[in-house]
Enzyme design. Sequence first.
Site, short mmCIF file in Angstrom:
data_model
loop_
_atom_site.label_atom_id
_atom_site.label_comp_id
_atom_site.label_asym_id
_atom_site.label_seq_id
_atom_site.Cartn_x
_atom_site.Cartn_y
_atom_site.Cartn_z
N VAL A 15 0.84 -1.19 0.00
CA VAL A 15 0.00 0.00 0.00
C VAL A 15 0.88 1.25 0.00
O VAL A 15 1.69 1.45 0.91
CB VAL A 15 -0.95 0.01 1.21
CG1 VAL A 15 -1.82 1.27 1.19
CG2 VAL A 15 -1.82 -1.24 1.22
N LYS A 16 0.70 2.06 -1.03
CA LYS A 16 1.51 3.27 -1.20
C LYS A 16 0.79 4.44 -0.57
O LYS A 16 -0.33 4.80 -0.96
CB LYS A 16 1.74 3.50 -2.70
CG LYS A 16 2.90 4.42 -3.04
CD LYS A 16 3.12 4.39 -4.55
CE LYS A 16 4.27 5.27 -4.98
NZ LYS A 16 4.40 5.29 -6.45
#
Length: 219
Positions: free
Chosen positions: A87-88
Amino acid sequence: MKFFIDTANLQQIMEAQELGILDGVTTNPSLMAKEGIKGDANIKKHYVDICNIVKGGDISAEVIATDFDGIVREGEVLAALHKQIVVKVPMIKDGIKAIKYFSSKGIKTNCTLVFNAGQALLAAKAGATYVSPFLGRLDDISSDGLLLIEQIVHIYRQYNLPTQVLAASIRHTMHLIKCAEIGADVATCPLNVITGLLKHPLTDAGLAQFLADHAKLNG
């Protein structure tokens, strides 16, 4: 050093995978838009398609929300798509809080849009898997992006912080080589930067000479 490709283009990802040197992929909303990927369902499917090409490699998928609840909600949905999803999360206050939350849940994160060592230290303290300093964008405003990579690597090594330094916004092959010299854990860049490492005029000249000599000897 790991090589990630910074794109949402499946053909380029497959080409890098076929080279045998690809360790992962980073994407963002701008790269998705460049490939004409629109709509929530299509974007999620595209992330899964990327995971299926790069088997075993980490694939960064960026949240759009900028508030804690929204980041967590989007991030949990993205992480559930595939075990390779990272997850960025943007480097903002609620982003740091979300990274801490994700870390406690065993969800990998990539803290993006990092432009100084203090931000990188906060991301590591929160438990980010990766931190993404954007060296090319710093160079664009006459700051030393490579110096930032060096500072972050030094700080992380000094305190044995497990967060990996993912050098981003790499524009050319010398950026890539310098990041390797400095000790970045990962470099993410366009495919042409990676394939640019193949090129040298003496290699071309030497191969041409070998082939010419072979032709002479073999009629």
